[in-house]
Design a protein around this motif. Structure first.
Motif, PDB file in Angstrom:
ATOM      1  N   PHE A 216       0.702  -1.293  -0.079  1.00  0.00           N
ATOM      2  CA  PHE A 216      -0.085   0.516  -0.078  1.00  0.00           C
ATOM      3  C   PHE A 216       0.540   1.194   0.252  1.00  0.00           C
ATOM      4  O   PHE A 216       0.405   2.500  -0.454  1.00  0.00           O
ATOM      5  CB  PHE A 216      -0.436  -0.079   0.993  1.00  0.00           C
ATOM      6  CG  PHE A 216      -2.169  -1.066   1.513  1.00  0.00           C
ATOM      7  CD1 PHE A 216      -2.870  -1.336   0.233  1.00  0.00           C
ATOM      8  CD2 PHE A 216      -1.811  -2.262   2.551  1.00  0.00           C
ATOM      9  CE1 PHE A 216      -3.655  -2.035   0.666  1.00  0.00           C
ATOM     10  CE2 PHE A 216      -2.538  -3.254   2.053  1.00  0.00           C
ATOM     11  CZ  PHE A 216      -3.412  -3.146   1.069  1.00  0.00           C
ATOM     12  N   GLY A 217       2.234   1.190  -0.127  1.00  0.00           N
ATOM     13  CA  GLY A 217       3.186   2.571   0.256  1.00  0.00           C
ATOM     14  C   GLY A 217       3.290   2.681   1.389  1.00  0.00           C
ATOM     15  O   GLY A 217       2.373   2.505   2.466  1.00  0.00           O
ATOM     16  N   ALA A 218       3.531   3.780   1.371  1.00  0.00           N
ATOM     17  CA  ALA A 218       4.856   4.302   3.383  1.00  0.00           C
ATOM     18  C   ALA A 218       3.418   4.471   3.522  1.00  0.00           C
ATOM     19  O   ALA A 218       2.209   5.775   2.832  1.00  0.00           O
ATOM     20  CB  ALA A 218       5.507   5.453   3.079  1.00  0.00           C
ATOM     21  N   GLY A 219       3.482   4.684   4.423  1.00  0.00           N
ATOM     22  CA  GLY A 219       2.700   5.485   5.792  1.00  0.00           C
ATOM     23  C   GLY A 219       2.156   6.304   6.456  1.00  0.00           C
ATOM     24  O   GLY A 219       3.290   7.209   6.565  1.00  0.00           O
ATOM     25  N   TRP A 220       1.888   7.105   6.454  1.00  0.00           N
ATOM     26  CA  TRP A 220       1.387   8.306   6.571  1.00  0.00           C
ATOM     27  C   TRP A 220       1.188   8.402   8.088  1.00  0.00           C
ATOM     28  O   TRP A 220       1.864   9.239   9.160  1.00  0.00           O
ATOM     29  CB  TRP A 220       0.454   9.325   6.157  1.00  0.00           C
ATOM     30  CG  TRP A 220      -0.321  10.449   7.352  1.00  0.00           C
ATOM     31  CD1 TRP A 220       0.759  11.809   7.058  1.00  0.00           C
ATOM     32  CD2 TRP A 220      -0.812  11.224   7.718  1.00  0.00           C
ATOM     33  NE1 TRP A 220       0.299  12.880   7.340  1.00  0.00           N
ATOM     34  CE2 TRP A 220      -0.778  12.747   8.763  1.00  0.00           C
ATOM     35  CE3 TRP A 220      -2.232  10.803   8.104  1.00  0.00           C
ATOM     36  CZ2 TRP A 220      -1.810  13.502   8.122  1.00  0.00           C
ATOM     37  CZ3 TRP A 220      -3.022  11.198   9.334  1.00  0.00           C
ATOM     38  CH2 TRP A 220      -2.402  12.431   9.365  1.00  0.00           C
ATOM     39  N   CYS A 221       0.324   7.254   9.284  1.00  0.00           N
ATOM     40  CA  CYS A 221       0.412   7.474  10.169  1.00  0.00           C
ATOM     41  C   CYS A 221      -0.257   5.974   9.593  1.00  0.00           C
ATOM     42  O   CYS A 221      -0.164   5.313   9.169  1.00  0.00           O
ATOM     43  CB  CYS A 221      -0.076   7.616  10.436  1.00  0.00           C
ATOM     44  SG  CYS A 221      -0.922   7.083  12.480  1.00  0.00           S
ATOM     45  N   MET A 222       0.591   4.707  11.699  1.00  0.00           N
ATOM     46  CA  MET A 222       0.762   3.466  11.550  1.00  0.00           C
ATOM     47  C   MET A 222       1.194   2.840  12.523  1.00  0.00           C
ATOM     48  O   MET A 222       1.817   2.861  13.257  1.00  0.00           O
ATOM     49  CB  MET A 222       1.621   2.571  10.321  1.00  0.00           C
ATOM     50  CG  MET A 222       1.342   0.833   9.853  1.00  0.00           C
ATOM     51  SD  MET A 222       3.256   0.317   9.014  1.00  0.00           S
ATOM     52  CE  MET A 222       2.822   0.764   7.449  1.00  0.00           C
ATOM     53  N   THR A 223      -0.209   2.083  13.116  1.00  0.00           N
ATOM     54  CA  THR A 223       0.070   1.391  14.151  1.00  0.00           C
ATOM     55  C   THR A 223       0.534  -0.317  14.080  1.00  0.00           C
ATOM     56  O   THR A 223      -0.029  -0.596  12.910  1.00  0.00           O
ATOM     57  CB  THR A 223      -0.894   1.870  15.217  1.00  0.00           C
ATOM     58  OG1 THR A 223      -2.144   1.239  14.817  1.00  0.00           O
ATOM     59  CG2 THR A 223      -1.164   3.071  15.127  1.00  0.00           C
ATOM     60  N   VAL A 224       1.492  -0.344  14.771  1.00  0.00           N
ATOM     61  CA  VAL A 224       1.515  -1.880  14.198  1.00  0.00           C
ATOM     62  C   VAL A 224       1.442  -2.743  15.992  1.00  0.00           C
ATOM     63  O   VAL A 224       2.481  -2.235  17.081  1.00  0.00           O
ATOM     64  CB  VAL A 224       2.535  -2.509  14.269  1.00  0.00           C
ATOM     65  CG1 VAL A 224       2.898  -4.026  13.760  1.00  0.00           C
ATOM     66  CG2 VAL A 224       3.039  -1.979  12.373  1.00  0.00           C
ATOM     67  N   VAL A 225       0.130  -3.780  16.449  1.00  0.00           N
ATOM     68  CA  VAL A 225      -0.576  -4.439  17.505  1.00  0.00           C
ATOM     69  C   VAL A 225       0.023  -5.782  17.643  1.00  0.00           C
ATOM     70  O   VAL A 225      -0.291  -6.735  16.814  1.00  0.00           O
ATOM     71  CB  VAL A 225      -1.151  -4.724  18.188  1.00  0.00           C
ATOM     72  CG1 VAL A 225      -1.658  -5.022  19.973  1.00  0.00           C
ATOM     73  CG2 VAL A 225      -1.840  -2.415  18.646  1.00  0.00           C
ATOM     74  N   CYS A 226       1.174  -6.337  18.106  1.00  0.00           N
ATOM     75  CA  CYS A 226       1.323  -7.809  18.401  1.00  0.00           C
ATOM     76  C   CYS A 226       0.368  -8.551  18.805  1.00  0.00           C
ATOM     77  O   CYS A 226       0.545  -8.104  20.198  1.00  0.00           O
ATOM     78  CB  CYS A 226       2.981  -7.926  18.722  1.00  0.00           C
ATOM     79  SG  CYS A 226       3.190  -9.448  18.862  1.00  0.00           S
ATOM     80  N   MET A 227      -0.850  -9.393  18.137  1.00  0.00           N
ATOM     81  CA  MET A 227      -1.725  -9.973  18.621  1.00  0.00           C
ATOM     82  C   MET A 227      -1.289 -11.310  19.644  1.00  0.00           C
ATOM     83  O   MET A 227      -1.814 -12.468  20.280  1.00  0.00           O
ATOM     84  CB  MET A 227      -2.887 -10.501  17.711  1.00  0.00           C
ATOM     85  CG  MET A 227      -3.370  -9.131  16.881  1.00  0.00           C
ATOM     86  SD  MET A 227      -3.471  -7.694  18.421  1.00  0.00           S
ATOM     87  CE  MET A 227      -4.547  -8.349  19.127  1.00  0.00           C
ATOM     88  N   GLY A 228       0.802 -11.461  19.681  1.00  0.00           N
ATOM     89  CA  GLY A 228       0.711 -13.537  20.056  1.00  0.00           C
ATOM     90  C   GLY A 228       1.398 -13.800  18.747  1.00  0.00           C
ATOM     91  O   GLY A 228       0.739 -13.637  17.261  1.00  0.00           O
ATOM     92  N   VAL A 229       1.573 -15.090  19.658  1.00  0.00           N
ATOM     93  CA  VAL A 229       2.416 -15.945  18.166  1.00  0.00           C
ATOM     94  C   VAL A 229       1.291 -16.973  18.076  1.00  0.00           C
ATOM     95  O   VAL A 229       0.104 -17.072  19.118  1.00  0.00           O
ATOM     96  CB  VAL A 229       3.212 -17.021  19.047  1.00  0.00           C
ATOM     97  CG1 VAL A 229       4.184 -18.186  17.947  1.00  0.00           C
ATOM     98  CG2 VAL A 229       4.440 -16.005  19.694  1.00  0.00           C
ATOM     99  N   ALA A 230       1.305 -17.357  16.185  1.00  0.00           N
ATOM    100  CA  ALA A 230       0.342 -17.742  16.080  1.00  0.00           C
ATOM    101  C   ALA A 230       0.408 -19.041  15.928  1.00  0.00           C
ATOM    102  O   ALA A 230       1.628 -20.188  15.835  1.00  0.00           O
ATOM    103  CB  ALA A 230      -0.262 -17.348  13.994  1.00  0.00           C
ATOM    104  N   HIS A 231      -0.710 -19.849  16.385  1.00  0.00           N
ATOM    105  CA  HIS A 231      -0.859 -21.407  15.952  1.00  0.00           C
ATOM    106  C   HIS A 231      -1.123 -22.208  15.067  1.00  0.00           C
ATOM    107  O   HIS A 231      -2.395 -21.606  14.998  1.00  0.00           O
ATOM    108  CB  HIS A 231      -1.176 -22.231  17.203  1.00  0.00           C
ATOM    109  CG  HIS A 231      -0.618 -21.170  19.155  1.00  0.00           C
ATOM    110  ND1 HIS A 231       0.542 -21.756  19.073  1.00  0.00           N
ATOM    111  CD2 HIS A 231      -0.552 -20.380  19.298  1.00  0.00           C
ATOM    112  CE1 HIS A 231       0.858 -21.357  20.411  1.00  0.00           C
ATOM    113  NE2 HIS A 231      -0.405 -19.783  20.463  1.00  0.00           N
ATOM    114  N   GLY A 232      -0.483 -23.467  14.607  1.00  0.00           N
ATOM    115  CA  GLY A 232      -0.480 -23.692  12.911  1.00  0.00           C
ATOM    116  C   GLY A 232      -1.639 -24.991  13.796  1.00  0.00           C
ATOM    117  O   GLY A 232      -2.131 -25.444  12.693  1.00  0.00           O
TER     118      GLY A 232
END
Length: 52
Positions: free
Chosen positions: A36-52
Motif C-alpha cells: 500500500f505504500g509508505a504510511g502517513w500514520c501506522m500502528t502495529v500491535v503484536c497479537m501473539g504467536v500464531a498456532h498452526g
C-alpha cells in the motif's frame, strides 16, 4: 510467526486495517508498505504467536 494487527493510513488519508502473519514487526510493516505504500500514520500491535 506472530500475528500483527496493523492500522495503515496513507498520504491520501485512506484507512486500512488488516492482520498480517510475520516473523517480526519490521517484516509486518514491510509487507504492508510493499502492498500500500509508505504510511502517513501506522500502528502495529503484536497479537501473539500464531498456532498452526
Amino acid at each position: 510467526m506472530s500475528l500483527y494487527r496493523i492500522t495503515h493510513i496513507d498520504a491520501g488519508r485512506r484507512l486500512r486495517r488488516m492482520r498480517v502473519l510475520a516473523t517480526s514487526r519490521a517484516q509486518a510493516v514491510a509487507e504492508v508498505e510493499t502492498a500500500f505504500g509508505a504510511g502517513w500514520c501506522m500502528t502495529v500491535v503484536c497479537m501473539g504467536v500464531a498456532h498452526g
